[in-house]
Design a protein around this motif. Structure first.
Motif, mmCIF file in Angstrom:
data_model
loop_
_atom_site.group_PDB
_atom_site.id
_atom_site.type_symbol
_atom_site.label_atom_id
_atom_site.label_comp_id
_atom_site.label_asym_id
_atom_site.label_seq_id
_atom_site.Cartn_x
_atom_site.Cartn_y
_atom_site.Cartn_z
ATOM 1 N N CYS A 239 6.318 -14.472 -8.512
ATOM 2 C CA CYS A 239 6.924 -13.169 -8.780
ATOM 3 C C CYS A 239 7.801 -13.233 -10.037
ATOM 4 C CB CYS A 239 7.777 -12.761 -7.574
ATOM 5 S SG CYS A 239 8.615 -11.189 -7.784
ATOM 6 N N HIS A 241 10.324 -11.485 -10.625
ATOM 7 C CA HIS A 241 11.730 -11.173 -10.378
ATOM 8 C C HIS A 241 12.539 -12.465 -10.257
ATOM 9 C CE1 HIS A 241 15.104 -10.074 -7.459
ATOM 10 N NE2 HIS A 241 15.478 -9.748 -8.678
ATOM 11 N N ALA A 242 12.332 -13.197 -9.167
ATOM 12 C CA ALA A 242 13.122 -14.417 -8.969
ATOM 13 C C ALA A 242 12.254 -15.605 -8.583
ATOM 14 C CB ALA A 242 14.196 -14.181 -7.927
ATOM 15 N N GLY A 243 10.955 -15.480 -8.716
ATOM 16 C CA GLY A 243 10.095 -16.656 -8.565
ATOM 17 C C GLY A 243 9.547 -16.915 -7.180
ATOM 18 N N CYS A 244 9.647 -15.981 -6.238
ATOM 19 C CA CYS A 244 9.012 -16.186 -4.934
ATOM 20 C C CYS A 244 7.485 -16.093 -5.093
ATOM 21 C CB CYS A 244 9.452 -15.109 -3.945
ATOM 22 S SG CYS A 244 11.136 -15.326 -3.361
ATOM 23 N N CYS A 264 5.638 -8.821 -3.207
ATOM 24 C CA CYS A 264 6.447 -10.035 -3.025
ATOM 25 C C CYS A 264 7.319 -9.841 -1.784
ATOM 26 C CB CYS A 264 7.310 -10.267 -4.251
ATOM 27 S SG CYS A 264 8.448 -11.644 -4.047
ATOM 28 N N CYS A 266 10.018 -11.298 -0.892
ATOM 29 C CA CYS A 266 11.463 -11.574 -1.011
ATOM 30 C C CYS A 266 12.281 -10.294 -1.198
ATOM 31 C CB CYS A 266 11.721 -12.536 -2.158
ATOM 32 S SG CYS A 266 11.212 -14.210 -1.749
ATOM 33 N N HIS A 267 11.931 -9.497 -2.222
ATOM 34 C CA HIS A 267 12.694 -8.264 -2.456
ATOM 35 C C HIS A 267 11.750 -7.093 -2.671
ATOM 36 C CE1 HIS A 267 14.836 -11.809 -4.210
ATOM 37 N NE2 HIS A 267 15.727 -11.427 -3.314
ATOM 38 N N TYR A 268 10.528 -7.276 -2.245
ATOM 39 C CA TYR A 268 9.528 -6.190 -2.218
ATOM 40 C C TYR A 268 9.145 -5.643 -3.592
ATOM 41 C CZ TYR A 268 10.115 -6.704 2.688
ATOM 42 O OH TYR A 268 10.162 -7.256 3.926
ATOM 43 N N SER A 269 9.176 -6.475 -4.603
ATOM 44 C CA SER A 269 8.574 -6.043 -5.868
ATOM 45 C C SER A 269 7.085 -5.836 -5.610
ATOM 46 C CB SER A 269 8.771 -7.100 -6.949
ATOM 47 O OG SER A 269 10.086 -7.073 -7.419
ATOM 48 N N PRO A 283 12.599 -4.815 -7.868
ATOM 49 C CA PRO A 283 13.491 -5.281 -8.939
ATOM 50 C C PRO A 283 12.820 -6.047 -10.075
ATOM 51 C CG PRO A 283 13.669 -6.715 -7.025
ATOM 52 C CD PRO A 283 12.720 -5.623 -6.637
#
Ligand code: FES
Length: 325
Positions: A239, A241-244, A264, A266-269, A283
């Motif tokens: 991802c 955003h933050a790499g998940c 994703c 983690c934060h639903y991107s 995000p």
């Protein structure tokens, strides 16, 4: 103009007078402070301890940047410096009280007297130098210690070490067991994970998501035309955003449901596989990097090159990225 000229002449006379006149010839105006070698030694030792702690911070950071000893080292460095300043302020700084009126400064003789009031006598130069040396040492090591964490922000000049991936033209896409993915294996409404054949699966740029879309549903931007292989598209699994890891694939089950999307957890991107991995929601600040793929004569999926953009979470250096051939 005349006043400026007078000031310039006065300044020049003062400067020449200072240079020409040996320091020894000036008489003392302020009584010399009594020597306090013990306090000087204590201050020097405290500054040395501060330097050692700051240097220790750098060493500990190099060995393990996530240990609590870092806080202890930098905290002790500040504490030793504070103690050194306290001791020198209390024991070493000369305090002088003068009761006479402050003389007008335009008289040269008086100016010289004022300068002498502010000067340390020559006998104290050694002490001042010692303290300056200690302060400079403690300040510079502490400054270096405070700058050390900047190294964790990433490489500044040569960013390719982070941005290169194992994907090259002709490299086959394989599953987690090393079995080549064939175009016929990839069905619509499902998603698959692929890795570069013969490369390290653990690398950030290795894992891919594969999905198949109806060919007519693809709306790739001009720069990504030809990146799909008969409706099969491949994106980085990491991802932006933050790499998940992208681990969900939303597929429509009824007529007017939202179109397919990679999600994703983690934060639903949410990314659109039909338009080049553009962000639909969440995000993430940039699209999923897309890998150009093709189907070889045996029906296996192969890479046609590297991703169209940097893999992984966004950071300032992504702008310096240049694709591998
Ligand atoms: S890491 Fe994927 S949305 Fe935050």
């Amino acid at each position: 103009m005349r006043r400026i000229r007078d000031l310039l002449v006065s300044g020049a006379v003062l400067l020449l007078g200072r240079l020409a006149r040996p320091r020894e010839s000036r008489g003392r105006i302020v009584a010399e402070a009594p020597a306090n070698p013990r306090a000087e030694l204590v201050v020097a030792a405290l500054l040395g301890a501060a330097s050692a702690c700051a240097a220790g911070f750098i060493v500990v950071y190099a060995l393990d940047p996530r240990t609590r000893w870092l806080g202890l080292a930098i905290g002790l460095a500040f504490a030793f410096i504070a103690a050194a300043l306290l001791v020198s302020g209390h024991e070493l700084v000369v305090v002088e009280e003068l009761e006479e009126d402050y003389p007008a400064q335009e008289h040269l003789v008086d100016q010289q007297r004022v300068e002498q009031l502010l000067e340390e006598p020559s006998a104290q130069l050694t002490r001042r130098r010692l303290l300056k040396l200690g302060l400079a040492g403690a300040g510079s090591t502490l400054g270096l210690a405070l700058l050390t964490p900047v190294l964790s922000l990433g490489q500044f000049l040569e960013t390719n070490v982070y941005l290169g991936t194992p994907w090259r033209r002709g490299r086959r896409l394989v599953d987690e067991n090393g079995r080549p993915w064939r175009a016929g294996d990839i069905a619509e409404r499902d998603f698959y994970t692929a890795f570069p054949e013969g490369a390290n699966d653990e690398e950030l740029g290795s894992p891919l998501i594969l999905v198949r879309l109806p060919k007519g549903d693809l709306r790739l931007p001009p720069k990504l035309r030809g990146y799909d292989a008969g409706g099969i598209v491949a994106y980085s699994k990491i991802c932006t955003h933050a790499g998940c890891a992208i681990a969900m694939y939303r597929t429509p089950l009824f007529h007017d449901a939202p179109r397919p999307a990679l999600v994703c957890p983690c934060h639903y991107s949410t990314f659109d596989p039909a338009t080049g991995g553009t962000v639909l929601f969440g995000p993430a600040g940039r699209p999923l990097p897309m890998l150009p793929i093709e189907i070889d004569a045996r029906g296996d999926l192969r890479a046609k090159g590297n991703f169209d953009g940097p893999v992984g979470p966004a950071w300032w250096g992504v702008r310096l990225w240049k694709a591998n051939p």
